[in-house]
Scaffold this motif. Structure first.
Motif, PDB file in Angstrom:
ATOM      1  N   UNK A  28      12.182  12.446  22.412  1.00 50.11           N
ATOM      2  CA  UNK A  28      12.706  12.946  21.147  1.00 50.11           C
ATOM      3  C   UNK A  28      11.984  12.224  20.007  1.00 50.11           C
ATOM      4  N   UNK A  29      11.349  12.986  19.156  1.00 52.13           N
ATOM      5  CA  UNK A  29      10.664  12.417  17.995  1.00 52.13           C
ATOM      6  C   UNK A  29      11.443  12.794  16.747  1.00 52.13           C
ATOM      7  N   UNK A  30      11.625  11.827  15.860  1.00 50.73           N
ATOM      8  CA  UNK A  30      12.408  12.061  14.642  1.00 50.73           C
ATOM      9  C   UNK A  30      11.646  11.535  13.445  1.00 50.73           C
ATOM     10  N   UNK A  31      12.046  11.998  12.267  1.00 51.32           N
ATOM     11  CA  UNK A  31      11.443  11.499  11.037  1.00 51.32           C
ATOM     12  C   UNK A  31      12.545  11.206  10.026  1.00 51.32           C
ATOM     13  N   UNK A  36       8.440  10.470   7.184  1.00 53.27           N
ATOM     14  CA  UNK A  36       7.751   9.422   7.939  1.00 53.27           C
ATOM     15  C   UNK A  36       8.373   9.300   9.322  1.00 53.27           C
ATOM     16  N   UNK A  37       7.588   8.896  10.323  1.00 51.58           N
ATOM     17  CA  UNK A  37       8.136   8.776  11.678  1.00 51.58           C
ATOM     18  C   UNK A  37       9.208   7.682  11.753  1.00 51.58           C
ATOM     19  N   UNK A  38      10.274   7.975  12.496  1.00 51.04           N
ATOM     20  CA  UNK A  38      11.321   7.000  12.739  1.00 51.04           C
ATOM     21  C   UNK A  38      10.834   6.053  13.809  1.00 51.04           C
ATOM     22  N   UNK A  39      10.865   4.745  13.562  1.00 48.39           N
ATOM     23  CA  UNK A  39      10.287   3.785  14.487  1.00 48.39           C
ATOM     24  C   UNK A  39      11.332   2.892  15.146  1.00 48.39           C
ATOM     25  N   UNK A  40      12.589   3.199  14.984  1.00 44.22           N
ATOM     26  CA  UNK A  40      13.639   2.452  15.680  1.00 44.22           C
ATOM     27  C   UNK A  40      13.691   0.990  15.294  1.00 44.22           C
TER      28      UNK A  40
END
Length: 43
Positions: A28-31, A36-40
């Motif tokens: 699962x990829x989120x922004x 911008x990309x969510x990097x946890x």
């Protein structure tokens, strides 16, 4: 949320749920709201 760039490739929501119901694992990829990309928890 942003609109898809290629509307002709968009699939309905029920299709997406059926795919997740059948897969063994997924990525699962989120922004964030700025796109911008969510990097946890990465620093």
């Amino acid at each position: 949320m942003q609109n898809m760039r290629r509307k002709d490739r968009e699939m309905p929501e029920d299709f997406a749920w059926s795919v997740t119901d059948r897969c063994e694992y997924a990525v699962l990829s989120m922004s964030d709201p700025e796109g911008l990309p969510y990097r946890g928890l990465e620093n």
